[in-house]
Design a protein around this motif. Structure first.
Motif, PDB file in Angstrom:
ATOM      1  N   LEU A 125       2.461   3.364  18.464  1.00 16.44           N
ATOM      2  CA  LEU A 125       2.640   2.966  17.069  1.00 16.44           C
ATOM      3  C   LEU A 125       1.295   2.924  16.346  1.00 16.44           C
ATOM      4  CD1 LEU A 125       5.221   0.079  17.599  1.00 16.44           C
ATOM      5  CD2 LEU A 125       5.668   2.244  16.432  1.00 16.44           C
ATOM      6  N   PHE A 126       0.274   2.414  17.031  1.00 13.71           N
ATOM      7  CA  PHE A 126      -1.061   2.328  16.425  1.00 13.71           C
ATOM      8  C   PHE A 126      -1.630   3.709  16.121  1.00 13.71           C
ATOM      9  CE2 PHE A 126      -5.686   2.394  17.133  1.00 13.71           C
ATOM     10  CZ  PHE A 126      -6.094   1.544  16.130  1.00 13.71           C
ATOM     11  N   THR A 127      -1.585   4.606  17.088  1.00 16.03           N
ATOM     12  CA  THR A 127      -2.186   5.930  16.896  1.00 16.03           C
ATOM     13  C   THR A 127      -1.349   6.830  16.001  1.00 16.03           C
ATOM     14  OG1 THR A 127      -1.136   6.697  18.954  1.00 16.03           O
ATOM     15  CG2 THR A 127      -3.387   5.854  19.110  1.00 16.03           C
ATOM     16  N   ALA A 128      -0.048   6.568  15.901  1.00 18.82           N
ATOM     17  CA  ALA A 128       0.815   7.427  15.081  1.00 18.82           C
ATOM     18  C   ALA A 128       0.840   7.012  13.623  1.00 18.82           C
ATOM     19  CB  ALA A 128       2.242   7.428  15.644  1.00 18.82           C
ATOM     20  N   TYR A 129       0.784   5.706  13.351  1.00 21.95           N
ATOM     21  CA  TYR A 129       1.047   5.230  12.002  1.00 21.95           C
ATOM     22  C   TYR A 129      -0.118   4.524  11.320  1.00 21.95           C
ATOM     23  CZ  TYR A 129       6.017   6.088  12.916  1.00 21.95           C
ATOM     24  OH  TYR A 129       7.209   6.679  13.197  1.00 21.95           O
ATOM     25  N   VAL A 130      -1.013   3.937  12.067  1.00 20.28           N
ATOM     26  CA  VAL A 130      -2.065   3.109  11.471  1.00 20.28           C
ATOM     27  C   VAL A 130      -3.234   3.986  11.045  1.00 20.28           C
ATOM     28  CG1 VAL A 130      -3.693   1.225  11.846  1.00 20.28           C
ATOM     29  CG2 VAL A 130      -1.381   1.099  12.812  1.00 20.28           C
ATOM     30  N   GLU A 131      -3.594   3.909   9.785  1.00 16.00           N
ATOM     31  CA  GLU A 131      -4.741   4.635   9.257  1.00 16.00           C
ATOM     32  C   GLU A 131      -5.998   3.792   9.491  1.00 16.00           C
ATOM     33  OE1 GLU A 131      -4.761   7.627   8.090  1.00 16.00           O
ATOM     34  OE2 GLU A 131      -2.595   7.911   8.158  1.00 16.00           O
ATOM     35  N   THR A 132      -6.894   4.322  10.293  1.00 16.78           N
ATOM     36  CA  THR A 132      -8.107   3.586  10.652  1.00 16.78           C
ATOM     37  C   THR A 132      -9.256   4.563  10.816  1.00 16.78           C
ATOM     38  OG1 THR A 132      -9.050   2.043  12.273  1.00 16.78           O
ATOM     39  CG2 THR A 132      -7.594   3.751  13.119  1.00 16.78           C
ATOM     40  N   PRO A 133     -10.495   4.134  10.597  1.00 16.55           N
ATOM     41  CA  PRO A 133     -11.635   5.030  10.823  1.00 16.55           C
ATOM     42  C   PRO A 133     -11.674   5.533  12.272  1.00 16.55           C
ATOM     43  CG  PRO A 133     -12.317   3.063   9.612  1.00 16.55           C
ATOM     44  CD  PRO A 133     -10.910   2.823  10.053  1.00 16.55           C
ATOM     45  N   GLY A 144      14.246  -6.024   2.074  1.00 17.59           N
ATOM     46  CA  GLY A 144      13.703  -7.309   2.465  1.00 17.59           C
ATOM     47  C   GLY A 144      13.366  -7.473   3.924  1.00 17.59           C
ATOM     48  N   MET A 145      13.499  -6.451   4.734  1.00 16.26           N
ATOM     49  CA  MET A 145      13.170  -6.571   6.157  1.00 16.26           C
ATOM     50  C   MET A 145      11.659  -6.530   6.340  1.00 16.26           C
ATOM     51  SD  MET A 145      14.498  -4.251   9.396  1.00 16.26           S
ATOM     52  CE  MET A 145      16.197  -4.821   9.208  1.00 16.26           C
ATOM     53  N   SER A 146      11.150  -7.350   7.243  1.00 14.23           N
ATOM     54  CA  SER A 146       9.713  -7.380   7.505  1.00 14.23           C
ATOM     55  C   SER A 146       9.281  -6.113   8.247  1.00 14.23           C
ATOM     56  CB  SER A 146       9.352  -8.604   8.352  1.00 14.23           C
ATOM     57  OG  SER A 146       9.945  -8.510   9.633  1.00 14.23           O
ATOM     58  N   LEU A 147       7.973  -5.841   8.220  1.00 19.22           N
ATOM     59  CA  LEU A 147       7.469  -4.645   8.898  1.00 19.22           C
ATOM     60  C   LEU A 147       7.710  -4.704  10.409  1.00 19.22           C
ATOM     61  CD1 LEU A 147       5.980  -1.963   8.861  1.00 19.22           C
ATOM     62  CD2 LEU A 147       3.811  -3.214   8.945  1.00 19.22           C
ATOM     63  N   PRO A 148       7.405  -5.810  11.106  1.00 18.41           N
ATOM     64  CA  PRO A 148       7.736  -5.863  12.539  1.00 18.41           C
ATOM     65  C   PRO A 148       9.231  -5.660  12.789  1.00 18.41           C
ATOM     66  CG  PRO A 148       6.221  -7.629  11.976  1.00 18.41           C
ATOM     67  CD  PRO A 148       6.647  -7.014  10.687  1.00 18.41           C
ATOM     68  N   ARG A 171       3.014   5.696   7.110  1.00 20.81           N
ATOM     69  CA  ARG A 171       1.573   5.434   7.014  1.00 20.81           C
ATOM     70  C   ARG A 171       1.370   3.944   6.767  1.00 20.81           C
ATOM     71  NH1 ARG A 171       0.942   9.555   9.103  1.00 20.81           N
ATOM     72  NH2 ARG A 171      -0.124  11.438   8.407  1.00 20.81           N
ATOM     73  N   LEU A 172       0.527   3.323   7.579  1.00 21.57           N
ATOM     74  CA  LEU A 172       0.205   1.908   7.442  1.00 21.57           C
ATOM     75  C   LEU A 172      -1.279   1.749   7.198  1.00 21.57           C
ATOM     76  CD1 LEU A 172       2.336   0.455  10.398  1.00 21.57           C
ATOM     77  CD2 LEU A 172       2.971   0.622   7.988  1.00 21.57           C
ATOM     78  N   TRP A 173      -1.630   0.920   6.219  1.00 19.13           N
ATOM     79  CA  TRP A 173      -3.029   0.715   5.846  1.00 19.13           C
ATOM     80  C   TRP A 173      -3.390  -0.760   6.061  1.00 19.13           C
ATOM     81  CZ3 TRP A 173      -5.691   5.079   4.374  1.00 19.13           C
ATOM     82  CH2 TRP A 173      -4.907   6.191   4.070  1.00 19.13           C
ATOM     83  N   PRO A 174      -3.756  -1.157   7.262  1.00 20.68           N
ATOM     84  CA  PRO A 174      -4.065  -2.572   7.520  1.00 20.68           C
ATOM     85  C   PRO A 174      -5.414  -2.967   6.936  1.00 20.68           C
ATOM     86  CG  PRO A 174      -4.538  -1.272   9.456  1.00 20.68           C
ATOM     87  CD  PRO A 174      -3.935  -0.328   8.456  1.00 20.68           C
ATOM     88  N   GLY A 175      -5.583  -4.269   6.764  1.00 17.03           N
ATOM     89  CA  GLY A 175      -6.863  -4.780   6.312  1.00 17.03           C
ATOM     90  C   GLY A 175      -7.884  -4.789   7.443  1.00 17.03           C
ATOM     91  N   ARG A 176      -9.136  -5.140   7.096  1.00 19.22           N
ATOM     92  CA  ARG A 176     -10.202  -5.110   8.085  1.00 19.22           C
ATOM     93  C   ARG A 176      -9.928  -6.068   9.230  1.00 19.22           C
ATOM     94  NH1 ARG A 176     -16.149  -5.654   5.772  1.00 19.22           N
ATOM     95  NH2 ARG A 176     -15.395  -3.726   4.790  1.00 19.22           N
TER      96      ARG A 176
END
Length: 503
Positions: A67-75, A161-165, A255-260
């Protein structure tokens, strides 16, 4: 009258050769009276426990990382993917060896830092090691499935209204069940076939007990245990084939854009996995190399490994070419191709048991390099077949047809058209066979000629003798070769993607 393609006859012979070890085991096991006894039952329970816990652990680690490598946008997103899949390039027995030596009272961590940690031994240690080196299977298969999903259903659920998790667990993961099951199957099969990790962790599984029976000249009992292990493998493959999943058209991925701080939490969560699976083995081997130097290591061991692996790679691709082309031509060719895949499902210790018996019946072949190469080829031929077939399927058939219309014979067409255009697949298949043959431990221990030491067997000998410091160079060389082959494969896939994207 319809002519039979030239590739069919060699393909049929190769398929018959692939079935040979299983027939040999059945004949040999018929001499054993002990099908099930209390010891065998304990061994089966240990094997099933290790397999189940490994598949579970690999899933628990691999799915979140997918899930992290497929969807999370990170440097450095691609760098993270390479790092997280890197444990797949390392033999698990290297991890078992270094974790065994590093942890516990008097271990390398205790000596270097004065920090006495619990020892990594027994079933918990074996599960820990196998999980660390098999979770990339689940990561890769699940990530591939995730990347093909359309994000519209997730967006709709979020709008309602469903949460992301909740979306991830209720909307996304049920749609990639087949991908998760495929990765868990690979992890379970790896746990079933691995010999080095259970042996180092001192867990009596089928692979370890088969090797003990072989050393005690109980070849018929080893064959019986081997057939029982193969039955478990077949049952596991059947169960996985019954797992169903949803089929849908691919769409735009999520696409997910998490905070720092969220990225920091994610990295902190999986950093221990990288430390244990990659950094710790490299640190332990480097420490041994600095402290004890080369020890009794001889470059001949590396040459032996490379020589035997090159022979196996060359023979494997030569046999893979007719099998791959027969598989493309017709259904009967695909059946012959599937038969050759039996070898990859046969653990190395089982293949070694079968071929030891063959060698005893043919003294001129026993304990020769030729018999060892045969074992490598039978085990890893499917890797070459898959690579060659993939390259051949991308070949434009009109080129072959044009050559035949211009008067070229089939052999000339293959030499001047087909072979040059499939050379990348041939090289990729040879590289995969070379890598796996370099790392193969049990079959090499059982079938290698007397005095023929490879990197893998030398590593095993120094473990048995307790001279852990002498394992530095062979361990680092095996890691280096694995990384180089992995880089070669990744670069080949990257070039293919660039070519496909060009107009």
């Amino acid at each position: 009258m319809k002519t039979i393609p030239l590739s069919y006859l060699p393909s049929a012979l190769i398929a018959a050769l692939a079935i040979g070890p299983i027939i040999v085991l059945a004949v040999l096991a018929s001499e054993s009276a002990q099908v099930f006894d209390p010891h065998n039952i304990r061994v089966m329970i240990n094997t099933l426990t290790l397999m189940s816990l490994t598949a579970l652990g690999a899933t628990l680690i691999g799915v979140p990382l997918a899930l992290f490598t497929a969807y999370v946008e990170t440097p450095l997103r691609k760098t993270w993917l390479v790092l997280l899949t890197a444990p797949l390039a390392m033999p698990s027995y290297i991890g078992a060896f270094t974790l065994y030596a590093a942890f516990g009272p008097g271990g390398e961590i205790d000596n270097a830092l004065g920090l006495s940690l619990p020892a990594v031994r027994g079933m918990p240690g074996a599960v820990m090691v196998m999980t660390l080196y098999t979770y990339p299977f689940v990561l890769l298969t699940t990530r591939s499935a995730l990347r093909s999903l359309d994000a519209s259903q997730v967006n709709a659920a979020r709008t309602l209204g469903m949460s992301l998790p909740g979306c991830l667990f209720s909307v996304v993961l049920p749609r990639v069940t087949r991908g998760i099951a495929a990765g868990a199957l690979l992890a379970a099969l790896y746990a079933l076939s691995d010999f080095g990790t259970p042996a180092i962790m001192q867990v009596d599984t089928f692979t370890r007990v088969i090797y003990v029976e072989y050393n005690a000249f109980g070849l018929s009992q080893a064959a019986m245990l081997s057939l029982q292990l193969l039955c478990i493998v077949a049952l596991l493959v059947f169960i996985e084939s019954r797992v169903t999943g949803t089929k849908e058209m691919p769409g735009r991925p999520l696409r997910l854009w998490p905070g720092r701080w969220q990225r920091a939490v994610m990295v902190s969560a999986f950093l221990p996995v990288l430390i244990l699976a990659i950094m710790l083995p490299l640190s332990v081997f480097s420490l041994w190399l600095w402290r004890e130097g080369s020890g009794n290591f001889e470059l001949q061991y590396a040459f032996n490994s490379a020589y035997a692996s090159l022979l196996a790679a060359a023979v494997a691709v030569l046999l893979a070419i007719p099998v791959a082309h027969a598989a493309i031509r017709s259904k009967s060719g695909r059946v012959m191709e599937r038969i050759t895949y039996l070898g990859f499902g046969v653990p190395g210790i089982v293949m070694g048991t079968a071929l030891v018996y063959v060698g005893l019946q043919l003294p001129w072949l026993y304990q020769t390099l030729g018999l060892l190469v045969i074992a490598y080829v039978l085990r890893f031929l499917p890797l070459a077949v898959g690579a060659v077939r993939t390259a051949s399927e991308r070949l434009d058939p009109s080129l072959v047809s044009a050559a035949r219309l211009l008067g070229a014979r089939p052999a000339e067409t293959f030499r001047r058209i087909t072979l040059p255009l499939t050379v990348r697949g041939i090289v990729a298949g040879a590289a995969l066979v070379f890598l796996e043959a370099m790392r193969e431990l049990p079959a090499t221990l059982m079938l290698g000629p007397t005095g023929f030491e490879t990197l893998a067997t030398y590593l095993w000998r120094v473990y048995e003798a307790g001279y852990f410091g002498h394992a530095a160079i062979p361990g680092l060389l095996l890691i280096l070769m694995s990384v180089l082959i992995l880089m070669l494969m990744l670069s080949g896939e990257r070039r293919a993607e660039i070519e496909l994207s060009d107009p």
